[in-house]
Scaffold this active site. Structure first.
Site, short mmCIF file in Angstrom:
data_model
loop_
_atom_site.label_atom_id
_atom_site.label_comp_id
_atom_site.label_asym_id
_atom_site.label_seq_id
_atom_site.Cartn_x
_atom_site.Cartn_y
_atom_site.Cartn_z
CD GLU A 139 -1.08 -0.69 3.67
OE1 GLU A 139 -1.38 0.17 4.49
OE2 GLU A 139 -1.46 -1.86 3.74
CE LYS B 157 7.71 5.19 5.03
NZ LYS B 157 7.50 6.53 5.55
CG ASP C 215 5.88 12.40 3.23
OD1 ASP C 215 6.23 12.18 4.41
OD2 ASP C 215 6.56 13.07 2.43
CE1 TYR D 196 0.26 2.94 9.63
CE2 TYR D 196 -0.36 4.54 7.96
CZ TYR D 196 0.36 4.19 9.08
OH TYR D 196 1.19 5.12 9.65
CE LYS E 3 12.25 6.59 3.43
NZ LYS E 3 11.86 7.81 4.02
CB CYS F 174 6.41 46.15 -12.80
SG CYS F 174 5.91 44.69 -13.72
CB CYS G 111 4.45 47.01 -17.31
SG CYS G 111 3.99 47.26 -15.58
CB CYS H 126 3.18 45.24 -10.98
SG CYS H 126 2.67 46.15 -12.45
CB CYS I 296 1.17 44.64 -15.61
SG CYS I 296 2.69 43.67 -15.65
S1 IVH Z 1 2.86 0.33 8.70
C1 IVH Z 1 4.93 -1.61 12.25
N1 IVH Z 1 1.77 1.42 6.58
O1 IVH Z 1 5.76 5.09 7.84
C2 IVH Z 1 4.76 -0.93 10.97
N2 IVH Z 1 3.25 2.74 7.88
O2 IVH Z 1 8.66 4.62 8.76
C3 IVH Z 1 3.94 0.27 11.11
N3 IVH Z 1 3.50 5.04 7.08
O3 IVH Z 1 5.52 5.16 11.31
C4 IVH Z 1 3.86 1.07 9.92
N4 IVH Z 1 2.12 4.88 5.40
O4 IVH Z 1 4.16 6.83 9.91
C5 IVH Z 1 2.61 1.60 7.61
N5 IVH Z 1 0.69 2.27 4.71
C6 IVH Z 1 1.52 2.44 5.74
C7 IVH Z 1 2.16 3.67 6.00
C8 IVH Z 1 3.04 3.78 7.07
C9 IVH Z 1 2.92 5.67 6.06
C10 IVH Z 1 4.49 5.65 7.98
C11 IVH Z 1 4.15 5.52 9.43
C12 IVH Z 1 5.27 4.78 10.03
C13 IVH Z 1 6.37 5.11 9.08
C14 IVH Z 1 7.46 4.09 9.16
#
Ligand code: IVH
Length: 666
Positions: free
Chosen positions: A113, A115, A117, A224, A313, A407, A410, A425, A430
């Protein structure tokens, strides 16, 4: 040996300092990748000298201490962090390790799934009622941010169905890119320092003491994982738990893939990376997890990370490069914005040559000079920005930027209204402002004229076919076709895209005008109070201020713009030309991501304006494009669908009507 010892101490201090900057001050000095490298080095050193590991070493905890001002929350089950991989080979090696540990020769099932941010949080439900929401903190103890988490609409205050007595769910709180962009614009307008990226703005929002601040910033959440309650629930696998959590009314990832084939999982990761820029929010990779909970349990954890999961990553979206100049650009509202001209650098697959410096205050805060080496960060399709200067690499001779008096386009003397941070400006004609207004008018959140990007707008202006938005509707195919890199076919497409854009809601139309302080939200608010555009055109400042959410700044800005005779004429012209829909746009459910990753084409005459279908389909996570290809997932066809229908049959694309699309949207 002595060298190792010194380096170990140095690493611990560095990491602690970076942790503090990142977690407490929300003002990191180094990129995540640099931090990871330091941590990796520390872990390697400690592995070589196990006797040197102390409980205080940063390797012994997941993350920084809880900040003062918030109550501490003990996580009943520790919140772990993840090991990282950056290549497909490392993912294969992970699979080999897992299977070796389990003594398993045949493939096992994994799920993958995105990750997300953002910021990791835990939500505690007692008897199905939301009680406490906390940050991860150091993994054992986090901060109580319930007051802010409960402002997030996707955090249910009461669960559906019959959850266990006590249920802890874990997930990521994040800020969608559009909200992040808007927030930074507002902050700049108020003379505040903009956030470096959506993650920092999420952290900053969750750390607010006053929940009103969080409530005004649309954070979202995706769940998650499960802490307490895991065993009572009796789910057999990650896949099953995601479906089960959704039944409780929790928001989980729609982007999800489960498979025994490592190649398929790696391909899913690659697909995510491809689509990264078209998502509404930032993701920084994917997370691969052993699917079966019984196997997860056997695998257990090592060094505060589970053996059953790994973060895959994406390449970092930060990079260093050199500033070779500082120029001034003129925005839609006349704001003079300094822009760093960079030695071209590839960041996440895009060549970056310019980065925003926001304003003179920001230049001074960062102390950026021509000749400096800087960190540049790019998030989603947001304009890249300079995050910090690498002072150690500053050359002997640098040049400071002097803001222009006039500006640059212009040559009108710039003004800096009292109490404002930005010079502008003031010339309404402009050419730079006109250009930006036209670009804005055609852009995604505005009239969304498909295929009319910034380059083409520039070409049309340069060919003198376009000066104001209403000119668009009189463009002739032959004149467009004569432009560079255009032909009869693309000219025709453009004209029909312009034709399609005539159906527009009043809110969007008002936003499209590009009036200062009138963003998408305010456009909607105005539309709700002034269903007739002409009434708005003539509303006094006082009448405007009577509307909830409209203060003196917005009212003043509206009057200033609409009282300009040329703007007034253009407004009337557009009201005549467009087919403006009064009233609010259709409610868009924020819970659905039913069409995530799909591509949809719309054709034919539909029972509601095309723009509204488009908005709903986009909100469900799909892309809407103008032409059918093998990559199209659905063709939404109304009456008289024309050639797109044939093309869809050729490409074996599923053709759906409005009823079926309703169903798909859930
Ligand atoms: S599972 C024990 N699933 O990534 C594992 N983490 O560096 C728990 N994160 O602390 C994490 N999306 O903040 C998991 N689909 C996802 C995630 C996810 C983002 C983050 C989360 C975690 C960090 C790990």
């Amino acid at each position: 040996m002595a060298d190792d010892r010194d380096r170990l101490e140095e690493l611990r201090q560095l990491i602690e300092q970076h942790n503090y900057r990142y977690h407490i001050l929300d003002d990191p000095l180094v990129s995540d990748a640099e931090w990871d490298a330091l941590m990796r080095e520390l872990l390697e050193l400690e592995a070589r000298h196990p006797g040197w590991v102390t409980p205080e070493s940063p390797s012994q905890r997941v993350h920084g201490a809880p900040a003062a001002g918030f109550n501490a929350v003990e996580h009943a089950v520790a919140m772990l962090s993840l090991d990282n991989a950056t290549s497909a080979d490392e993912i294969r090696a992970f699979d080999t390790r897992v299977r070796k540990f389990l003594g398993e020769k045949s493939p096992i099932a994994y799920c993958i799934e995105p990750k997300y941010d953002g910021i990791a949080v835990e939500l505690t439900y007692e008897r199905g009622v939301f009680r406490i929401g906390s940050t991860r903190g150091d993994g054992r103890t986090g901060e109580d941010v319930s007051h802010n988490l409960r402002t997030i609409r996707s955090v249910p205050l009461r669960l559906r169905g019959s959850p266990p007595q006590v249920l802890d769910v874990r997930g990521e709180a994040f800020m969608p890119l559009a909200a992040f962009r808007r927030l930074n614009e507002e902050r700049l307008d108020e003379g505040l320092q903009p956030f470096a990226n959506p993650r920092n703005s999420t952290a900053g929002t969750l750390r607010q003491l006053d929940p009103k601040v969080a409530a005004a910033r649309p954070l979202e959440i995706v769940i998650y994982g499960i802490g307490r309650g895991h065993d009572e629930l009796g789910f057999g696998s990650q896949g099953e738990s995601i479906a089960g959590l959704r039944e409780f009314g929790l928001k989980t990832s729609e982007l999800f893939c489960a498979s025994y084939e490592i190649d398929e999982l790696i391909a899913f990761h690659a697909k995510l990376e491809n689509e990264r820029d078209s998502l509404r929010y930032e993701i920084d990779g994917s997370v691969l997890k052993v699917d079966d909970f019984a196997l997860q349990k056997r695998l257990g954890e090592l060094n505060r990370s589970p053996r059953w999961a790994i973060a895959f990553k994406f390449p970092a979206r930060q990079s260093t490069t050199r500033v070779i100049g500082i120029e001034t650009s003129v925005g839609r509202t006349g704001a003079l914005t300094p822009v760093a001209v960079l030695e071209p650098v590839a960041i996440g697959g895009v060549t970056v040559e310019h980065a925003s410096l926001h304003n003179q205050d920001e230049i001074e805060r960062l102390d950026v000079r021509v000749g400096d080496t800087v960190f540049v960060e790019r998030a989603g399709d947001v304009i890249p920005k300079v995050v910090r200067v690498v002072l150690d690499l500053r050359p002997g001779r640098t040049r400071r930027h002097k803001p222009p008096e006039n500006c640059p386009v212009c040559d009108t003397p710039a003004v800096r209204p009292e109490g404002e941070v930005v010079k502008r400006c003031p010339n309404p004609n402009c050419p730079a402002k006109q250009r930006e207004r036209l670009r804005h008018f055609a852009s995604r959140g505005a009239l969304d004229v498909e295929g009319l990007g910034e380059k083409l707008v520039d070409q049309l202006i340069d060919a003198e076919l376009l000066t104001r938005p209403s000119d668009l509707f009189g463009l002739k195919i032959d004149r467009i076709a004569a432009l560079d890199r255009m032909g009869q076919k693309s000219a025709q497409n453009l004209v029909s895209a312009i034709e399609n854009s005539r159906d527009v809601s009043l809110g969007r139309f008002l936003y499209a005008l590009g009036i200062r302080h009138v963003g998408e939200r305010i456009g909607e608010v105005l539309a709700a109070s002034f269903p007739d555009p002409i009434t708005l055109l003539d509303a006094s400042k006082q009448e405007l201020e009577e509307v909830d959410e409209i203060g003196p700044t917005i009212a003043e800005s509206l009057r200033l713009s609409l009282d300009e005779p040329e703007n007034r004429a253009e407004f009337l012209q557009l009201v005549d030309t467009l087919r403006i829909q009064s009233g609010p746009e259709l409610e868009v459910g924020n819970e659905s991501e039913a069409l995530a990753g799909k591509t949809v084409v719309i054709t034919g005459t539909l029972s509601i304006p095309r723009s509204q279908w488009k908005k709903r389909i986009l909100a469900a996570g799909a892309k809407v494009t103008g032409s059918v290809s093998k990559k199209t997932d659905y063709l939404l066809a109304g009456e008289n669908p024309g050639s797109k229908l044939e093309k869809a049959r050729e490409c074996e694309v599923e053709v759906v009507g409005e009823d079926r699309m309703e169903e798909l949207l859930g």
